[in-house]
Write an enzyme that holds these catalytic residues in place. Structure first.
Site, mmCIF file in Angstrom:
data_model
loop_
_atom_site.group_PDB
_atom_site.id
_atom_site.type_symbol
_atom_site.label_atom_id
_atom_site.label_comp_id
_atom_site.label_asym_id
_atom_site.label_seq_id
_atom_site.Cartn_x
_atom_site.Cartn_y
_atom_site.Cartn_z
ATOM 1 N N TYR A 215 37.368 -50.070 -26.857
ATOM 2 C CA TYR A 215 39.002 -50.333 -27.259
ATOM 3 C C TYR A 215 39.084 -51.113 -25.896
ATOM 4 O O TYR A 215 39.926 -52.330 -26.516
ATOM 5 C CB TYR A 215 39.537 -48.990 -27.137
ATOM 6 C CG TYR A 215 41.225 -48.863 -26.976
ATOM 7 C CD1 TYR A 215 41.567 -49.361 -28.299
ATOM 8 C CD2 TYR A 215 41.989 -48.831 -26.067
ATOM 9 C CE1 TYR A 215 43.327 -49.278 -28.756
ATOM 10 C CE2 TYR A 215 43.001 -49.217 -26.211
ATOM 11 C CZ TYR A 215 43.755 -49.506 -27.115
ATOM 12 O OH TYR A 215 45.215 -49.394 -27.517
ATOM 13 N N SER B 213 47.490 -53.811 -24.412
ATOM 14 C CA SER B 213 46.904 -52.836 -24.455
ATOM 15 C C SER B 213 46.535 -52.484 -22.549
ATOM 16 O O SER B 213 45.932 -53.516 -22.301
ATOM 17 C CB SER B 213 45.766 -51.490 -24.305
ATOM 18 O OG SER B 213 45.551 -50.499 -23.873
HETATM 19 P P1 NAP Z 1 49.897 -46.056 -34.491
HETATM 20 O O1 NAP Z 1 50.718 -44.983 -34.609
HETATM 21 O O2 NAP Z 1 48.300 -45.367 -34.830
HETATM 22 O O3 NAP Z 1 49.421 -46.993 -36.493
HETATM 23 C C1 NAP Z 1 48.421 -47.894 -35.783
HETATM 24 C C2 NAP Z 1 48.929 -48.726 -36.993
HETATM 25 O O4 NAP Z 1 48.067 -49.682 -36.958
HETATM 26 C C3 NAP Z 1 49.513 -48.240 -38.945
HETATM 27 O O5 NAP Z 1 50.717 -48.625 -39.259
HETATM 28 C C4 NAP Z 1 48.105 -47.760 -39.788
HETATM 29 O O6 NAP Z 1 48.225 -48.076 -40.944
HETATM 30 C C5 NAP Z 1 47.739 -49.446 -38.934
HETATM 31 N N1 NAP Z 1 46.978 -49.870 -39.417
HETATM 32 C C6 NAP Z 1 45.362 -49.639 -38.907
HETATM 33 N N2 NAP Z 1 44.030 -49.378 -39.523
HETATM 34 C C7 NAP Z 1 44.755 -50.960 -40.198
HETATM 35 C C8 NAP Z 1 44.026 -52.209 -40.388
HETATM 36 N N3 NAP Z 1 42.732 -51.941 -41.173
HETATM 37 N N4 NAP Z 1 44.745 -53.310 -41.428
HETATM 38 C C9 NAP Z 1 45.698 -52.658 -41.310
HETATM 39 N N5 NAP Z 1 46.814 -52.544 -40.758
HETATM 40 C C10 NAP Z 1 46.156 -50.892 -40.017
HETATM 41 O O7 NAP Z 1 48.947 -46.856 -33.584
HETATM 42 P P2 NAP Z 1 50.093 -46.757 -32.084
HETATM 43 O O8 NAP Z 1 50.151 -46.630 -31.384
HETATM 44 O O9 NAP Z 1 51.831 -47.683 -32.775
HETATM 45 O O10 NAP Z 1 49.053 -49.016 -31.896
HETATM 46 C C11 NAP Z 1 50.065 -49.752 -32.325
HETATM 47 C C12 NAP Z 1 48.868 -51.143 -31.241
HETATM 48 O O11 NAP Z 1 49.621 -50.774 -30.413
HETATM 49 C C13 NAP Z 1 47.491 -50.907 -31.732
HETATM 50 O O12 NAP Z 1 47.369 -52.356 -31.836
HETATM 51 C C14 NAP Z 1 47.454 -50.005 -30.101
HETATM 52 O O13 NAP Z 1 46.060 -50.741 -30.032
HETATM 53 C C15 NAP Z 1 48.778 -50.718 -29.063
HETATM 54 N N6 NAP Z 1 48.502 -49.585 -28.185
HETATM 55 C C16 NAP Z 1 49.188 -49.040 -28.062
HETATM 56 C C17 NAP Z 1 49.645 -47.700 -27.054
HETATM 57 C C18 NAP Z 1 49.582 -46.363 -27.278
HETATM 58 O O14 NAP Z 1 49.626 -45.800 -26.284
HETATM 59 N N7 NAP Z 1 50.219 -45.810 -28.457
HETATM 60 C C19 NAP Z 1 49.125 -48.138 -25.822
HETATM 61 C C20 NAP Z 1 48.553 -49.297 -25.676
HETATM 62 C C21 NAP Z 1 48.358 -50.528 -26.800
HETATM 63 P P3 NAP Z 1 48.468 -46.900 -41.958
HETATM 64 O O15 NAP Z 1 49.998 -46.072 -41.709
HETATM 65 O O16 NAP Z 1 48.067 -47.506 -42.922
HETATM 66 O O17 NAP Z 1 47.361 -45.910 -41.035
#
Ligand code: NAP
Length: 250
Positions: free
Chosen positions: A159, A145
Site C-alpha cells: 500500500y 498517504s
Molecule cells: P474509506 O473510508 O475506506 O472509503 C473508500 C472509498 O473508496 C469508498 O467510497 C469506496 O466505495 C471507494 N472505493 C473503493 N474501491 C473503489 C474502486 N475500485 N472504485 C471506486 N471506488 C472505490 O477510505 P478513506 O479512509 O476515506 O480513504 C480515502 C483515500 O485516502 C484513499 O486513497 C486512502 O488510501 C487515503 N488515505 C486514507 C487514510 C486514512 O487513515 N483513512 C490515510 C492516508 C491516506 P464504496 O463505499 O462503494 O465501497
C-alpha cells in the site's frame, strides 16, 4: 474555469471522499459522487450535496477498470457538464502483512485500484481540461498517504508503495500539463478516522495510534477535505506539483 465548477471525486460514498463532496458542494461545486459497491452510502452523501443547492449525480464505477472509468467520465459529460476538478481519492488497503505473506494477485490488485485508476482518471480529466485541446483548464488533486514516506514496514509496504507512485505521478503530470491550464497537487494524510482501517484488519487503529502522533490524535476526514478543497480551488493558484503532509506532525 467555468462559471459553475464541476468536481468528480472518486470513492466519495464514504470517508475522506464523502467529506470532500460535502465541502465542495458547500462552495457551489456540482459534484459527481463515484462509488464502488455502497449505493446506499453514496445516496446519503448525495442528499447532503443536493441540500446545498448544487447539482449532483452518483455513478457506480470500479475505477480500477478502464471501461468503468470511461463510462464514469462520459456520464459526467452528459449529465453534469464541463469538468473542472478531479479528486483521485478512491483507494484501498488490504489485511496487514509482512512481504513474505504477499502474492502477486494482492500486489496487482492494490496497484490497479490505487495507481492505475489514478492514471486513467487523470488521463480522462486532462483530455477534457487541457487548453491545448480546447478545454478551459482545471485542477487535479491526488490523495496519497504519509505511508509513502514512512514505508509501513510489517503492515503494508505494498500500500505504501502505491502511494509513493502517486507522489511521483503528481509531480510528473503537474510538469507535463503546467502549460495547459491544469494544476496537479496532492495530499498525504496520516491516521484519519475512517472505516478503511477495518479493511487492514485493525478497526481500532486510530484509537491505538492516535495518541502517538505528535499532535496527540488521529485526524478527521473533514480536516483532509479542507486541504483537498484548497488545492482544487483558485486559492492555491500558484501551487502545482506539490503534495501537502496532513499527518499531525508524524
Ligand atoms: P474509506 O473510508 O475506506 O472509503 C473508500 C472509498 O473508496 C469508498 O467510497 C469506496 O466505495 C471507494 N472505493 C473503493 N474501491 C473503489 C474502486 N475500485 N472504485 C471506486 N471506488 C472505490 O477510505 P478513506 O479512509 O476515506 O480513504 C480515502 C483515500 O485516502 C484513499 O486513497 C486512502 O488510501 C487515503 N488515505 C486514507 C487514510 C486514512 O487513515 N483513512 C490515510 C492516508 C491516506 P464504496 O463505499 O462503494 O465501497
Amino acid at each position: 474555469m467555468s462559471e459553475r465548477p464541476i468536481v468528480v471525486i472518486t470513492g466519495s460514498s464514504r470517508g475522506i471522499g464523502a467529506a470532500s463532496a460535502r465541502l465542495f458542494a458547500s462552495q457551489g461545486y456540482g459534484v459527481c459522487i463515484n462509488y464502488f459497491r455502497n449505493a446506499e452510502a453514496a445516496e446519503s452523501v448525495a442528499r447532503d450535496v443536493r441540500a446545498a443547492g448544487v447539482a449532483c449525480i452518483t455513478v457506480q464505477a470500479d475505477v480500477s477498470l478502464e471501461t468503468d472509468t470511461l463510462r464514469l467520465f462520459e456520464t459526467v459529460d452528459r449529465e453534469l457538464g464541463t469538468l473542472t476538478t478531479l479528486v483521485n481519492n478512491a483507494g484501498i488497503l488490504l489485511k496487514q502483512s509482512r512481504l513474505l505473506g504477499m502474492d502477486a494477485d494482492r500486489i496487482n490488485k492494490l496497484f490497479k485500484t490505487n495507481v492505475t485508476s489514478c492514471f486513467i482518471c487523470s488521463r480522462e480529466a486532462v483530455k477534457r481540461m487541457s487548453t491545448a485541446s480546447g478545454g478551459e483548464g482545471g485542477t487535479i488533486v491526488n490523495v496519497s498517504s504519509i505511508a509513502a514516506v514512512l514505508g509501513s514496514p510489517n503492515e503494508y509496504t505494498d500500500y505504501a508503495a502505491t502511494k509513493g507512485a502517486i507522489d511521483t505521478f503528481t509531480r510528473g503530470l503537474a510538469l507535463e500539463v503546467a502549460g495547459e491550464g491544469i494544476r496537479v497537487n496532492g495530499v498525504r494524510p496520516g491516521i484519519i478516522d475512517t472505516t478503511i482501517h477495518a479493511d487492514g484488519g485493525e478497526p481500532g487503529r486510530v484509537q491505538r495510534l492516535g495518541p502517538t502522533v505528535p499532535l496527540g490524535r488521529g485526524g478527521t476526514a473533514e480536516e483532509i477535505a479542507e486541504a483537498i478543497y484548497w488545492l482544487a480551488s483558485d486559492k492555491s493558484s500558484y501551487a502545482t506539483g506539490t503534495t501537502i503532509d496532513l499527518s499531525g506532525g508524524r
